[in-house]
Design a protein around this motif. Structure first.
Motif, short mmCIF file in Angstrom:
data_model
loop_
_atom_site.label_atom_id
_atom_site.label_comp_id
_atom_site.label_asym_id
_atom_site.label_seq_id
_atom_site.Cartn_x
_atom_site.Cartn_y
_atom_site.Cartn_z
N THR B 20 0.84 -1.20 0.00
CA THR B 20 0.00 0.00 0.00
C THR B 20 0.88 1.26 0.00
OG1 THR B 20 -0.02 -0.28 2.37
CG2 THR B 20 -1.95 -1.07 1.16
N ALA B 21 2.04 1.20 0.63
CA ALA B 21 2.88 2.42 0.69
C ALA B 21 3.20 2.88 -0.73
CB ALA B 21 4.16 2.11 1.45
N ALA B 22 3.62 1.93 -1.56
CA ALA B 22 4.02 2.32 -2.94
C ALA B 22 2.81 2.87 -3.68
CB ALA B 22 4.59 1.11 -3.66
N LEU B 23 1.68 2.19 -3.52
CA LEU B 23 0.47 2.62 -4.24
C LEU B 23 0.04 4.00 -3.76
CD1 LEU B 23 -1.34 1.44 -6.38
CD2 LEU B 23 -2.86 0.64 -4.57
N MET B 24 0.02 4.17 -2.43
CA MET B 24 -0.41 5.47 -1.90
C MET B 24 0.52 6.59 -2.40
SD MET B 24 -3.11 5.10 -0.61
CE MET B 24 -3.23 6.87 -0.33
N PHE B 25 1.81 6.28 -2.44
CA PHE B 25 2.77 7.29 -2.91
C PHE B 25 2.44 7.68 -4.35
CE2 PHE B 25 6.70 9.54 -3.19
CZ PHE B 25 7.06 9.43 -4.53
N ALA B 59 7.66 5.40 -7.13
CA ALA B 59 6.92 4.46 -6.27
C ALA B 59 7.65 3.11 -6.24
CB ALA B 59 5.50 4.28 -6.79
N ALA B 60 8.10 2.67 -7.42
CA ALA B 60 8.85 1.41 -7.47
C ALA B 60 10.12 1.53 -6.62
CB ALA B 60 9.23 1.09 -8.92
N LEU B 61 10.76 2.68 -6.72
CA LEU B 61 12.02 2.87 -5.98
C LEU B 61 11.77 2.87 -4.48
CD1 LEU B 61 14.80 3.21 -7.07
CD2 LEU B 61 14.58 5.68 -6.86
N SER B 63 9.63 1.21 -2.72
CA SER B 63 9.45 -0.10 -2.08
C SER B 63 10.63 -1.01 -2.38
CB SER B 63 8.17 -0.74 -2.65
OG SER B 63 8.31 -0.79 -4.06
N MET B 64 11.62 -0.48 -3.09
CA MET B 64 12.73 -1.35 -3.53
C MET B 64 13.69 -1.65 -2.38
SD MET B 64 13.46 -2.91 -6.13
CE MET B 64 12.55 -2.07 -7.42
N GLU B 65 13.84 -0.68 -1.49
CA GLU B 65 14.90 -0.84 -0.48
C GLU B 65 14.60 -2.03 0.43
OE1 GLU B 65 15.19 2.30 2.32
OE2 GLU B 65 16.83 1.27 3.32
N ARG B 66 13.28 -2.29 0.64
CA ARG B 66 12.96 -3.38 1.56
C ARG B 66 12.98 -4.74 0.85
NH1 ARG B 66 13.89 -2.97 6.18
NH2 ARG B 66 12.59 -4.78 6.59
N LEU B 67 13.29 -4.74 -0.45
CA LEU B 67 13.12 -5.98 -1.24
C LEU B 67 13.88 -7.15 -0.62
CD1 LEU B 67 11.82 -7.00 -3.83
CD2 LEU B 67 13.92 -6.46 -5.03
N PHE B 68 15.18 -6.96 -0.38
CA PHE B 68 15.98 -8.08 0.17
C PHE B 68 16.24 -7.88 1.66
CE2 PHE B 68 16.68 -10.06 -3.78
CZ PHE B 68 16.96 -9.09 -4.73
N GLN B 69 15.96 -6.64 2.15
CA GLN B 69 16.40 -6.30 3.50
C GLN B 69 15.83 -7.25 4.55
OE1 GLN B 69 18.44 -3.65 3.33
NE2 GLN B 69 19.03 -3.86 5.48
N GLY B 70 14.52 -7.51 4.45
CA GLY B 70 13.89 -8.37 5.46
C GLY B 70 14.56 -9.72 5.52
N ASP B 71 14.69 -10.38 4.37
CA ASP B 71 15.29 -11.72 4.34
C ASP B 71 16.76 -11.67 4.72
OD1 ASP B 71 12.99 -12.94 3.74
OD2 ASP B 71 13.31 -13.00 1.57
N PHE B 72 17.44 -10.56 4.38
CA PHE B 72 18.88 -10.47 4.68
C PHE B 72 19.08 -10.43 6.19
CE2 PHE B 72 23.21 -9.61 3.86
CZ PHE B 72 23.64 -8.56 4.66
N GLU B 73 18.23 -9.67 6.88
CA GLU B 73 18.45 -9.46 8.32
C GLU B 73 18.11 -10.73 9.11
OE1 GLU B 73 16.04 -6.08 8.66
OE2 GLU B 73 17.67 -4.73 8.08
N ASP B 74 17.08 -11.51 8.67
CA ASP B 74 16.74 -12.65 9.54
C ASP B 74 17.41 -13.94 9.04
OD1 ASP B 74 15.33 -13.73 7.48
OD2 ASP B 74 13.38 -13.13 8.21
N GLY B 103 3.93 -3.35 -8.98
CA GLY B 103 3.71 -3.00 -10.38
C GLY B 103 2.26 -3.11 -10.80
N VAL B 104 1.66 -4.26 -10.51
CA VAL B 104 0.30 -4.50 -11.02
C VAL B 104 -0.70 -3.49 -10.44
CG1 VAL B 104 -1.57 -6.17 -11.01
CG2 VAL B 104 0.76 -6.91 -11.54
N PRO B 105 -0.68 -3.22 -9.12
CA PRO B 105 -1.65 -2.22 -8.63
C PRO B 105 -1.50 -0.89 -9.36
CG PRO B 105 -0.57 -3.33 -6.80
CD PRO B 105 0.13 -3.79 -8.02
N LEU B 106 -0.24 -0.56 -9.72
CA LEU B 106 -0.04 0.70 -10.46
C LEU B 106 -0.80 0.65 -11.78
CD1 LEU B 106 2.08 1.61 -8.40
CD2 LEU B 106 3.62 2.07 -10.30
N LEU B 107 -0.71 -0.52 -12.44
CA LEU B 107 -1.38 -0.64 -13.74
C LEU B 107 -2.88 -0.41 -13.59
CD1 LEU B 107 0.32 -3.79 -15.34
CD2 LEU B 107 0.77 -1.38 -15.75
#
Lengths: 238, 218, 219, 73
Positions: B20-25, B59-61, B63-74, B103-107
């Motif tokens: 939702t963050a990306a979409l709202m942005f 918007a894509a950018l 939400s990009m930072e969290r892409l690997f971050q979650g999996d990397f940290e745990d 991407g798709v919600p943006l479309l």
């Protein structure tokens, strides 16, 4: 770095080359400036602003030369695991960025009298602007990690990704430029420019090139020493 | 690989914050423009393609930072790199999950916002088509930046700086395609080039992402 | 799961952040064997385990499985190993069963309930990750070992956060794994009952601090 | 002489270009030199402070490995 990446031999060669490069650069600068500022005639159309070309063109050439050598060094570091390649890339980056900034600055200064504005989205100037951001991105990425080796590795990958994208960016900017601004503002004469202007241009290009080699050697020595300091500090730690 | 995509989708649905963050942005960014530029229809129509594309890109950018971050940290990313799934497979799965989530919600939302920007209704099909080509590209190239800045200190600032120069060709061709559509010319050449870049990125980006992920775990 | 090939390492030399971690290190591990790595902090236990997993490449020397170097076929090597590191890879919003099913599914196996029972977390199978204690999270991470069969287990200080009973469960699982022909390499600070296992003291392979042509000359 | 200085009326543009060039080139040179001095000074202090550890006699002399990577630039 470990003794298997023994830079001692490289340092010997570099220290031998350094005085020659510095000397050549000084001589070329002196000759280039003299010819460029005093001996060559003003351009019939642009008047004396054409003298800015003696800075602008070498700077543009050096910004592209530096980036391509950095991309080759990144490939050497990633593919052939050459230990000194990434030291070169990290050392050359600020120089490349400096040349690019200089190219942009002198570009707008050169064009301003004719265009009446400080910046024109001319295809080449725009490509150099993007190249400038690529340099900044690389330098920021390399220093963004605590472990320098990790930073260098990420930097190398970014350089390769950048190298693949530079032609695409160049093409897309040219394409975009033709869409929005049909006539390019001015065309440099190219090979037809007068011999009296060609000589100072070549001299200044040689001056920039030898200046680059001299300073990059200094920066590589600093890079190696910094790496040695880091190893010793780690050694102290445990 | 599908298993990883499904896991990521379920993960996002349960946490829900990133999508939702990306979409709202995207929505807010586009809605704000008329207040800045003024409501005259001809100006809005003229800048609609650029505004929509730049908003989608940012918007894509975002939400990009969290892409690997979650999996990397745990530690999940390390286990994924050690699973039978090749690193390139992990990269493609992550990018696909990101595209499906942002991407798709943006479309879906883009045509509505385009009407807000007084874009002629007959251009909406072209808009969705262009975004359908551009948004996966944004995810692929952005993921390279996200993988490169894994573990970096202030990657929030770093990621845009790395990725924006690489986004420029996507922006140019997509905007040119939409402009051609607006002025009645055929957008075919621009969209073909965009499609070509997408194919190239589909092959090359996972290689760069995989190399960056391995470098992050050395 | 029993494979006659030896898991060997010859003349390993590893560099981390410009610092030599260990040199001239050799090891051999046959089916059913167990290698316990001991040594002071920073002597390279985790580094060696990551080398064995293929996350890291040694600057010199090779690690081989049945004579085939890891670099030749990394995918096959990854298919035959389980790695348990310091982090437990537990997602806050997924239940234990879902997490285990995901990791087992990646390896095409399905023994989720048996694995949960093996590490006594079947009672909390449907509890989301965010409510688990450190010990439970660690046991869930270890449950991955039992969920999908893999000949080689690489355990980096597996007993961290485990209580007495859980350590016994781990010892049981290791014994069963070794009886079935599997092999284990683990690093630990507490003594873990691994009957018939060998010990590799990494301190013996520390870099030599000779100054002249030693480890870090004229860098 | 002043004809030369005025650069045909474009003095501001021409001289600021050469000025910028001087600033960038000399600036990079100075930065690189000071950086090199600083690092080499810290290196010297670290080398001096390095604990004088006697060379323990190694049982098996470490094989003198030839530098694996060819180091000409």
């Amino acid at each position: 770095m470990h003794r298997f990446a023994n830079p001692a031999r490289f340092l010997k060669i570099a220290n031998a080359v350094l005085p020659w490069a510095a000397g050549l650069s000084a001589v070329c600068f002196a000759a280039g400036l003299y010819l460029g500022l005093f001996a060559s005639p003003p351009d019939y159309q642009q008047g004396d602003t054409v003298r800015i070309m003696y800075i602008h063109v070498p700077a543009a050439w050096m910004s592209m030369f530096t980036y391509s050598t950095m991309a080759v060094a990144a490939a050497a570091a990633l593919v052939w695991k050459h230990p000194l390649a990434e030291v070169y890339a990290k050392a050359a980056a600020p120089l490349g960025a400096g040349f690019t900034a200089l190219c942009l600055l002198t570009g707008s200064l050169w064009g301003a009298p004719m265009w009446g504005t400080w910046w024109v989205w001319d295809a080449r100037l725009t490509s150099v602007l993007v190249l400038f951001f690529l340099y900044l991105g690389y330098m920021a990425l390399v220093d963004a990690f605590d472990d320098p080796a990790r930073g260098n590795k990420a930097g190398n990958i970014l350089l390769l990704v950048g190298a693949v994208n530079v032609p695409i960016i160049k093409f897309s900017v040219e394409w975009w430029n033709t869409l929005h601004q049909p006539a390019s503002v001015f065309r440099l004469g190219g090979p037809t420019i007068a011999a009296s202007m060609l000589w100072p241009l070549l001299l200044m290009a040689a001056a920039f090139q030898s200046y680059f080699f001299a300073v990059v050697i200094l920066r590589i020595r600093a890079g190696l020493a910094a790496r040695r300091v880091q190893t010793l500090r780690l050694g102290q730690a445990n | 690989m599908l298993r990883l995509i499904l896991r990521d989708l379920r993960l996002v649905l349960r946490q829900g914050s990133d999508a939702t963050a990306a979409l709202m942005f995207f929505v807010l960014c586009v809605v704000l423009f008329p207040f800045g530029v003024g409501p005259e229809p001809n100006i809005l129509t003229r800048i609609a393609p650029g505004v929509l594309l730049i908003a989608a890109l940012l918007a894509a950018l975002l939400s990009m930072e969290r892409l690997f971050q979650g999996d990397f940290e745990d530690g999940s990313l390390e286990l994924l790199l050690l699973s039978p799934l090749p690193a390139e497979g992990v990269a493609i799965a992550k990018v696909a999950a990101h595209w499906l989530v942002t991407g798709v919600p943006l479309l879906i939302v883009a045509p509505l916002l385009a009407l807000l920007l007084r874009m002629p209704a007959d251009q909406l099909g072209l808009l969705v088509g262009t975004l359908a080509l551009a948004t996966p590209l944004l995810s692929l190239i952005g993921a390279v930046g996200a993988a490169l800045t894994l573990g970096a200190r202030r990657s929030g600032v770093l990621l845009p700086l790395l990725v924006l120069p690489l986004y420029i060709p996507v922006l140019i061709f997509a905007a040119a395609g939409l402009d051609a559509g607006l002025s009645g010319l055929s957008p075919r050449p621009h969209l073909l080039l965009l499609g070509g870049m997408l194919c190239g990125a589909l092959v090359l980006a996972p290689l760069a992402i995989a190399a960056a992920l391995r470098a992050a775990h050395e | 799961m029993t494979s006659p090939q030896l898991f060997t390492g010859q003349d390993l030399l590893c560099l981390r952040g410009g610092r030599l971690v260990f040199q001239d290190l050799d090891f051999q591990l046959a089916a059913g064997g167990c290698l316990t790595l001991v040594g002071p902090n920073g002597s390279g236990k985790s580094t060696l385990l990551r080398l064995m997993a293929g996350l890291l490449k040694p600057l010199r020397g090779t690690i081989a499985w049945g004579g085939v170097a890891l670099g030749q076929d990394p995918e096959a090597h990854r298919a035959r190993l389980h790695y348990v590191g310091h982090l437990d890879a537990v997602k806050a919003s997924f239940t234990c069963r879902e997490i285990l099913a995901f990791w087992a599914g990646l390896r095409g196996a399905g023994g989720v309930d048996a694995a949960l029972a093996a590490f006594a977390i079947d009672t909390i199978a449907d509890v989301p990750g965010r409510f688990l204690s450190a010990g439970q999270r660690r046991r869930l991470s270890l449950a991955r070992l039992a969920a999908a069969p893999a000949p080689l287990w690489l355990l980096d200080e597996p007993t961290v956060g485990l209580d007495r009973a859980s350590v016994a469960l781990l010892e049981g699982a290791i014994a069963r794994h070794r009886a079935g022909g599997g092999r284990v390499v683990l690093s630990t600070h507490i003594d873990l009952a691994t009957p018939g296992g060998e010990v590799l003291d990494l301190a013996a392979f520390a870099p030599v601090e000779d100054d002249q042509d030693g480890a870090e000359d004229a860098a | 002489m002043d004809g030369f200085l005025s650069m045909g009326g474009y003095a501001a543009y021409v001289w600021s270009s050469y000025g910028a060039a001087a600033v960038v080139l000399v600036g990079l040179l100075v930065l690189s030199l000071t950086g090199l001095r600083r690092v080499e000074r810290t290196l010297a202090t670290l080398e001096a402070a390095k604990p004088r550890r006697k060379r323990e006699p190694k049982a098996a002399p470490a094989p003198t490995a030839t530098p694996a990577a060819e180091t000409t630039p």
